[in-house]
Design a protein around this motif. Structure first.
Motif, PDB file in Angstrom:
ATOM      1  N   CYS A 164       0.834  -1.206   0.000  1.00  0.00           N
ATOM      2  CA  CYS A 164       0.000   0.000   0.000  1.00  0.00           C
ATOM      3  C   CYS A 164       0.868   1.256   0.000  1.00  0.00           C
ATOM      4  CB  CYS A 164      -0.966   0.037   1.187  1.00  0.00           C
ATOM      5  SG  CYS A 164      -0.220   0.483   2.770  1.00  0.00           S
ATOM      6  N   ILE A 165       0.264   2.335  -0.469  1.00  0.00           N
ATOM      7  CA  ILE A 165       0.860   3.678  -0.409  1.00  0.00           C
ATOM      8  C   ILE A 165      -0.195   4.571   0.260  1.00  0.00           C
ATOM      9  CG2 ILE A 165       1.901   5.564  -1.728  1.00  0.00           C
ATOM     10  CD1 ILE A 165       2.101   3.581  -4.128  1.00  0.00           C
ATOM     11  N   PRO A 166      -0.050   4.882   1.540  1.00  0.00           N
ATOM     12  CA  PRO A 166      -1.070   5.703   2.214  1.00  0.00           C
ATOM     13  C   PRO A 166      -1.183   7.088   1.583  1.00  0.00           C
ATOM     14  CG  PRO A 166       0.417   4.704   3.819  1.00  0.00           C
ATOM     15  CD  PRO A 166       1.022   4.484   2.455  1.00  0.00           C
ATOM     16  N   PRO A 167      -2.329   7.751   1.772  1.00  0.00           N
ATOM     17  CA  PRO A 167      -2.500   9.103   1.223  1.00  0.00           C
ATOM     18  C   PRO A 167      -1.419  10.050   1.731  1.00  0.00           C
ATOM     19  CG  PRO A 167      -4.579   8.264   2.109  1.00  0.00           C
ATOM     20  CD  PRO A 167      -3.515   7.280   2.505  1.00  0.00           C
ATOM     21  N   VAL A 168      -0.958  10.926   0.840  1.00  0.00           N
ATOM     22  CA  VAL A 168       0.041  11.933   1.219  1.00  0.00           C
ATOM     23  C   VAL A 168      -0.541  12.819   2.323  1.00  0.00           C
ATOM     24  CG1 VAL A 168       1.336  13.942   0.386  1.00  0.00           C
ATOM     25  CG2 VAL A 168       1.048  11.940  -1.083  1.00  0.00           C
ATOM     26  N   GLY A 169       0.244  13.035   3.353  1.00  0.00           N
ATOM     27  CA  GLY A 169      -0.188  13.950   4.411  1.00  0.00           C
ATOM     28  C   GLY A 169      -1.005  13.298   5.509  1.00  0.00           C
TER      29      GLY A 169
END
Ligand SMILES: *Cc1c(COP(=O)(O)O)cnc(C)c1O
Length: 227
Positions: A164-169
């Motif tokens: 996964c790549i979590p949302p930026v910020g």
């Protein structure tokens, strides 16, 4: 020592410390050095410093950089971590040891067909869009369980884990925890999560692969296009 060798040493030390804090064996975490946009010379420097696992997000760039390095570096492992077009599936199967971005039924079918044709089977991870962000690759949260079953049962694909790549910020921790829970529920052992800014948090939440680019190779000059 080059900057790359120094950066790798520092990151390995921080990985070991994060493992110690989490009561984990440091051997349970693999550092994937994300070399996208950086030249083959940078990869060679990392190889000279003992790094063997690399990540690229575009098939074409991976093809340009990696096959020629394999004869001299037989332990090299290449992970494809970027959004993958269906028409690139066969090239991806040829070039990669691990494909981390399996995220939709059409791609599962294309990879299954390519694996049969090529007689080569990269390890496969399913990418989950844990933030359910409309612009982002990855299977939506609610569909992940059914997709994992379809990969195995309809496409005959062995899935070894999740990415996964979590949302930026956003605080990445709940995203990592959610992915770890999904992996446990499906008996999957490989968890690819954590990048330069948050790999220590990911290790605390159970990451077995951390994908680190900037902290090793420095800033990228241009944003890479989609694969
Ligand atoms: C570029 C990239 C990384 C590395 O990001 P850094 O912040 O440079 O460490 C990790 N994962 C994926 C999927 C990427 O595209």
């Amino acid at each position: 020592m080059t900057d790359i060798a120094r950066n790798l040493a520092a990151i390995r030390a921080r990985i070991a410390e994060a493992c110690a804090r989490a009561n984990r064996d440091p051997a349970s975490v693999t550092l994937v050095a994300v070399s996208k946009t950086h030249p083959a010379e940078a990869v060679l420097e990392a190889l000279a410093a003992g790094q063997t696992v690399f990540g690229e997000n575009r098939v074409q760039e991976a093809q340009q950089k990696f096959p020629s390095l394999r004869p001299a570096h037989p332990t090299l492992r290449l992970h494809l971590i970027g959004a993958l077009q269906t028409n690139k599936a066969r090239d991806a199967v040829r070039v990669a040891d691990v494909i981390e971005s399996l995220d939709r039924p059409k791609l599962a079918a294309a990879l299954a067909a390519s694996i049969r044709k090529e007689g080569r089977t990269p390890e496969l991870l399913v990418q989950v869009n844990t933030g359910d962000e409309p612009q982002k690759a990855g299977i939506p949260r609610a569909e992940a369980g059914a997709f994992l079953r379809a990969c195995r049962e309809e496409h005959g694909l062995a899935i070894s884990g999740l990415m996964c790549i979590p949302p930026v910020g956003a605080d990445p921790r709940p995203h990592f925890a959610w992915l770890a829970e999904l992996a446990a529920k499906h008996g999957l052992r490989t968890l690819s999560m954590g990048m330069s800014a948050d790999y220590e948090i990911a290790i605390a939440e159970g990451a077995t692969l951390v994908r680190v680019g900037t902290a090793i190779f420095g800033h990228r000059d241009y944003p890479p296009a989609a694969a």
